[in-house]
Design an enzyme around this catalytic site. Structure first.
Site, short mmCIF file in Angstrom:
data_model
loop_
_atom_site.label_atom_id
_atom_site.label_comp_id
_atom_site.label_asym_id
_atom_site.label_seq_id
_atom_site.Cartn_x
_atom_site.Cartn_y
_atom_site.Cartn_z
CE LYS A 12 -0.07 2.24 3.38
NZ LYS A 12 0.02 2.97 4.66
N PRO A 97 8.88 -5.37 3.38
CG PRO A 97 10.24 -3.47 3.18
CD PRO A 97 9.38 -4.40 2.40
CB VAL A 98 8.15 -6.09 9.18
CG1 VAL A 98 7.39 -5.91 10.47
CG2 VAL A 98 7.90 -7.47 8.59
CB ALA A 99 7.79 -1.74 11.29
CB ALA A 100 8.28 -0.85 5.69
N GLY A 104 2.13 -3.56 5.11
CA GLY A 104 2.30 -5.01 5.05
C GLY A 104 1.39 -5.76 6.01
N GLY A 105 1.43 -5.39 7.28
CA GLY A 105 0.61 -6.07 8.27
C GLY A 105 -0.87 -5.91 7.98
CB SER A 106 -2.91 -2.96 7.00
OG SER A 106 -2.56 -2.20 8.11
CB ALA A 107 -1.57 -5.72 2.72
CG ASP A 139 -3.16 1.90 6.42
OD1 ASP A 139 -3.90 2.88 6.19
OD2 ASP A 139 -1.94 1.99 6.63
O1 C5P Z 1 -4.16 1.30 13.43
P1 C5P Z 1 -2.68 1.19 13.22
O2 C5P Z 1 -2.09 -0.02 13.84
O3 C5P Z 1 -2.33 1.37 11.81
O4 C5P Z 1 -2.07 2.43 13.95
C1 C5P Z 1 -0.93 2.38 14.76
C2 C5P Z 1 -0.87 3.63 15.64
O5 C5P Z 1 -0.69 4.80 14.82
C3 C5P Z 1 -2.11 3.93 16.44
O6 C5P Z 1 -2.12 3.24 17.66
C4 C5P Z 1 -2.00 5.43 16.65
O7 C5P Z 1 -1.06 5.72 17.65
C5 C5P Z 1 -1.39 5.90 15.34
N1 C5P Z 1 -2.43 6.30 14.37
C6 C5P Z 1 -3.08 7.50 14.55
N2 C5P Z 1 -4.04 7.88 13.65
C7 C5P Z 1 -4.37 7.09 12.60
C8 C5P Z 1 -3.70 5.87 12.39
C9 C5P Z 1 -2.74 5.49 13.31
O8 C5P Z 1 -2.80 8.24 15.49
N3 C5P Z 1 -5.31 7.50 11.76
#
Ligand code: C5P
Length: 303
Positions: A12, A97-100, A104-107, A139
């Protein structure tokens, strides 16, 4: 060997990502154009009594297969919502890659929800899968949607983007994991105003001009946490044929936009030669629903 049910989990990319506010629960309101690139992870799902996850692939070592894995969390959430005690053997080929910042995790979670919904014959509609998805990650709903989208709210307000011109993407990641919450926490200054996206983006020139009006508001905080991002952006911008270079999501992956496959592949090869330690991939911007059609820039076969 028996083949299971296959779902691809495409990378993504946020072509722009503006932070327009902060909600009471700490989540941020976003205004983003999200697209998918034809490279990504692959999930294969087999019927089984228990729920298990095996992880392989070049980026598999960075992930745990425990309950904190988003694929496992997605499978458990789906199973619970269906009120069934079904199992599955899930094999995740982790290629991005992870945390990138490329989802990746969401997909992967979206691919698991979609695939297991079919494997377990639950018959849940996309709306219900998206409701489950948002509890797993911001995501996940857009990854279930799987087409270019204008996304607002914290990720749950999804509108199909007007047609985009053909384009190729080169993605680069310096191999430094960046946790999304830390990037949001490091963000400073005023919020962006939401803007409408022009409905008449026809040529690549139109797309670049429209994107130049927008930005990724998470780029400054991400760069302060990982200064290497400056080098990634400069290296991408320097590639012949690169029309625009920007960071995706909360980083550290950055991308550049190209007109053709040839230009993008040549640029990716050049960058790999210059920076052998980076993850570099060239792939087309995917325009349609992703499950069908494109076989993957990484040569992966569709199931
Ligand atoms: O939901 P996701 O795991 O992608 O988000 C990780 C962290 O990023 C959330 O816990 C939050 O701290 C931050 N975040 C946010 N606003 C968003 C998406 C993520 O503050 N719209």
């Amino acid at each position: 060997m028996a083949t299971g049910l296959v779902r691809r989990a495409w990378a993504k990319l946020n072509l722009f990502l503006e932070v327009t506010g902060r909600r009471g629960d700490g989540y941020h309101e976003l205004d983003s154009l999200i697209v998918f690139a034809g490279t990504g992870d692959r999930l294969e799902m087999f019927p089984a009594n228990d729920l298990t996850l095996e992880i392989g692939g070049p980026h598999g070592a960075a992930l745990s297969a425990g309950a904190d894995n988003l694929v496992v969390a997605a499978a458990r959430a789906l199973r619970q919502s269906a009120g069934k005690t079904v199992g599955a053997r899930i094999v995740l080929d982790k290629r991005i890659p992870v945390a990138a910042g490329v989802g990746g995790g969401s997909a992967d979670a979206a691919a698991a929800l979609d695939g297991l919904n079919e494997l377990w014959r639950l018959g849940l509609g996309e709306a219900r899968l998206r409701e489950l998805g948002i509890t797993l990650g911001a995501d996940v709903p857009v990854c279930l949607f799987g087409r270019p989208a204008l996304v607002r709210g914290s990720g749950e307000i999804i509108q199909r983007a007007p047609p985009l011109p053909p384009a190729w993407l080169v993605m680069a990641n310096p191999g430094i994991a960046l946790a999304t919450p830390a990037v949001f926490e490091a963000r400073r200054g005023a919020f962006s105003e939401p803007h409408d996206w022009p409905p008449d983006v026809k040529t690549l020139g139109d797309l670049i001009a429209a994107l130049e009006e927008r930005r990724n508001d998470l780029e400054p905080p991400a760069r302060s946490l990982v200064p290497e991002i400056d080098r990634v952006l400069a290296a991408l911008a320097d590639l012949p044929g690169a029309r625009l270079a920007r960071m995706s999501g909360s980083g550290a992956t950055c991308f550049a936009i190209f007109a053709t496959a040839e230009e993008a592949r040549r640029a990716a090869a050049l960058l790999t030669g210059r920076e052998p330690g980076w993850w570099v991939a060239a792939a087309p911007l995917l325009h349609g629903k992703l499950a069908a059609g494109w076989r993957g820039a990484d040569g992966a076969e569709e199931g």
